[in-house]
Design a protein around this motif. Sequence first.
Motif, mmCIF file in Angstrom:
data_model
loop_
_atom_site.group_PDB
_atom_site.id
_atom_site.type_symbol
_atom_site.label_atom_id
_atom_site.label_comp_id
_atom_site.label_asym_id
_atom_site.label_seq_id
_atom_site.Cartn_x
_atom_site.Cartn_y
_atom_site.Cartn_z
ATOM 1 N N LEU A 219 19.959 32.922 67.717
ATOM 2 C CA LEU A 219 20.317 31.706 67.277
ATOM 3 C C LEU A 219 21.572 31.626 66.076
ATOM 4 N N SER A 220 22.137 32.769 65.875
ATOM 5 C CA SER A 220 23.477 32.851 64.939
ATOM 6 C C SER A 220 23.022 32.340 63.629
ATOM 7 N N LEU A 221 22.103 32.843 63.146
ATOM 8 C CA LEU A 221 21.792 32.369 61.759
ATOM 9 C C LEU A 221 22.148 33.338 60.810
ATOM 10 N N GLY A 222 22.969 34.164 61.116
ATOM 11 C CA GLY A 222 23.786 35.060 59.970
ATOM 12 C C GLY A 222 22.689 36.233 59.538
ATOM 13 N N PRO A 223 23.074 36.882 58.622
ATOM 14 C CA PRO A 223 22.343 38.274 58.131
ATOM 15 C C PRO A 223 21.130 37.913 57.901
ATOM 16 N N VAL A 224 19.973 38.675 58.034
ATOM 17 C CA VAL A 224 18.365 38.282 57.855
ATOM 18 C C VAL A 224 18.364 38.629 56.374
ATOM 19 N N LEU A 225 17.968 37.763 55.542
ATOM 20 C CA LEU A 225 17.256 38.190 54.145
ATOM 21 C C LEU A 225 16.147 38.674 54.352
ATOM 22 N N ARG A 226 16.049 40.005 53.534
ATOM 23 C CA ARG A 226 14.744 40.595 53.668
ATOM 24 C C ARG A 226 14.056 40.942 52.412
ATOM 25 N N TRP A 227 12.807 40.490 52.072
ATOM 26 C CA TRP A 227 11.939 40.827 50.757
ATOM 27 C C TRP A 227 10.937 41.849 51.132
ATOM 28 N N ASN A 228 10.963 42.996 50.708
ATOM 29 C CA ASN A 228 9.831 44.103 50.901
ATOM 30 C C ASN A 228 8.761 43.802 49.978
ATOM 31 N N ILE A 229 7.544 43.293 50.395
ATOM 32 C CA ILE A 229 6.766 43.401 49.207
ATOM 33 C C ILE A 229 5.817 44.585 48.986
ATOM 34 N N THR A 230 5.434 44.606 47.438
ATOM 35 C CA THR A 230 4.695 45.783 47.113
ATOM 36 C C THR A 230 3.779 45.058 46.290
ATOM 37 N N SER A 231 2.809 46.114 45.764
ATOM 38 C CA SER A 231 1.668 45.582 44.941
ATOM 39 C C SER A 231 2.258 44.615 43.609
ATOM 40 N N ARG A 232 3.437 45.180 43.345
ATOM 41 C CA ARG A 232 3.956 44.658 42.003
ATOM 42 C C ARG A 232 4.882 43.550 42.334
ATOM 43 N N SER A 233 5.186 42.964 43.338
ATOM 44 C CA SER A 233 6.168 42.014 43.781
ATOM 45 C C SER A 233 5.374 40.641 43.041
ATOM 46 N N THR A 234 6.105 39.836 42.592
ATOM 47 C CA THR A 234 5.813 38.583 41.983
ATOM 48 C C THR A 234 7.027 37.529 42.765
ATOM 49 N N LEU A 235 6.586 36.289 42.503
ATOM 50 C CA LEU A 235 7.341 35.130 43.100
ATOM 51 C C LEU A 235 8.728 35.087 42.484
ATOM 52 N N GLY A 236 8.649 35.444 41.204
ATOM 53 C CA GLY A 236 9.872 35.457 40.685
ATOM 54 C C GLY A 236 11.006 36.455 41.350
#
Length: 342
Positions: free
Chosen positions: A99-116
């Motif tokens: 769909l030509s949406l551009g580079p994928v933004l990736r957020w790798n989640i760990t047990s310490r990840s927060t919304l911030g």
Amino acid sequence: MPHWSVYTGNSAPHDGITELPAPPPWRAFDGGPALPPPGDTDDEAAVSPDRVHRARTYVATPESVQLVNAALCLRRPLLVTGPPGTGKSSLAYAVARELSLGPVLRWNITSRSTLGDGLYQYDPLSRLYAARPGGGHAEGARSGGDGIEDHLRLGPLGTALLPYDRPRALLVDELDKSDLDLPNDLLNVLEEGQFEIPELVRAARHSIAGTAEVLADGTDTPVAVRRGRVRCRAFPFVVLTSNGEREFPPAFLRRCVRLKLRRPGREQLTEIVRAHLGAPDSEAQSLIGDFLDRANTGELATDQLLNAIYLTGVAGLNAESREELAEQLMPYLSVTADGDGF
């Protein structure tokens, strides 16, 4: 394809996202001013050879095509569950490529990840050091006299919610690794399509323009954030992956379109091998059969099969040695009650 479908699963890039039906009234967003979509090469990490290959070779099922289109049309996150190695994260790259949406933004989640962590990162210590004599900001600041934006960068989720005129693709990988609070913390942001950056909101009180130039995730090109508020224009295509190791709150689940990927059968495995390595020969077909037999008593990932087919093919081994090497390359990830494992 239904008239509301824009993703086909056929891999060939096209501009069909412009034909996406209007959102439901309760999922319409009006952030601005509109930003043009980023170029494919703007984020070098997102277009690494591995990610490009995964996007080009992904083999979509009819169910995944239908539910991707449902998530796009409803402007809802797509929660993808399934065993390891079934292509959960690759789906995000495949959709973004087609769909030509551009580079994928990736957020790798760990047990310490927060919304911030997903929204933005702010380094007050670097700002403090920069404010000292000779620190680089004695000439004044662009944001209320203190240069806050020079020490702040949007995260992958925060970048996805910028007012782009077409959706960005965001992969939130392995959400089930998070602590108990993160899924609920995501609810409001994903429902509202907006968030505030308190540091910039405070700075805007002392600025006539009230606009800060902030770096987005994966790029060194700044974007304008007005009065510390980020609001999307086109809701991003959000893929949340889970290995099914935990249950999510009902309030979170009802806001997602849910796709459950299952272990591929022989026909799909053959297509996957074809996409990655070319038409499978008799030896590869035999390994596919062995893989399916072994998968009945333990958990295996598709990339283990690809590794075995590739390496046994280039090694030039006899049949006995080939079988032995293939077995060593396909150890169980976990074992069922009836399996022996290794």
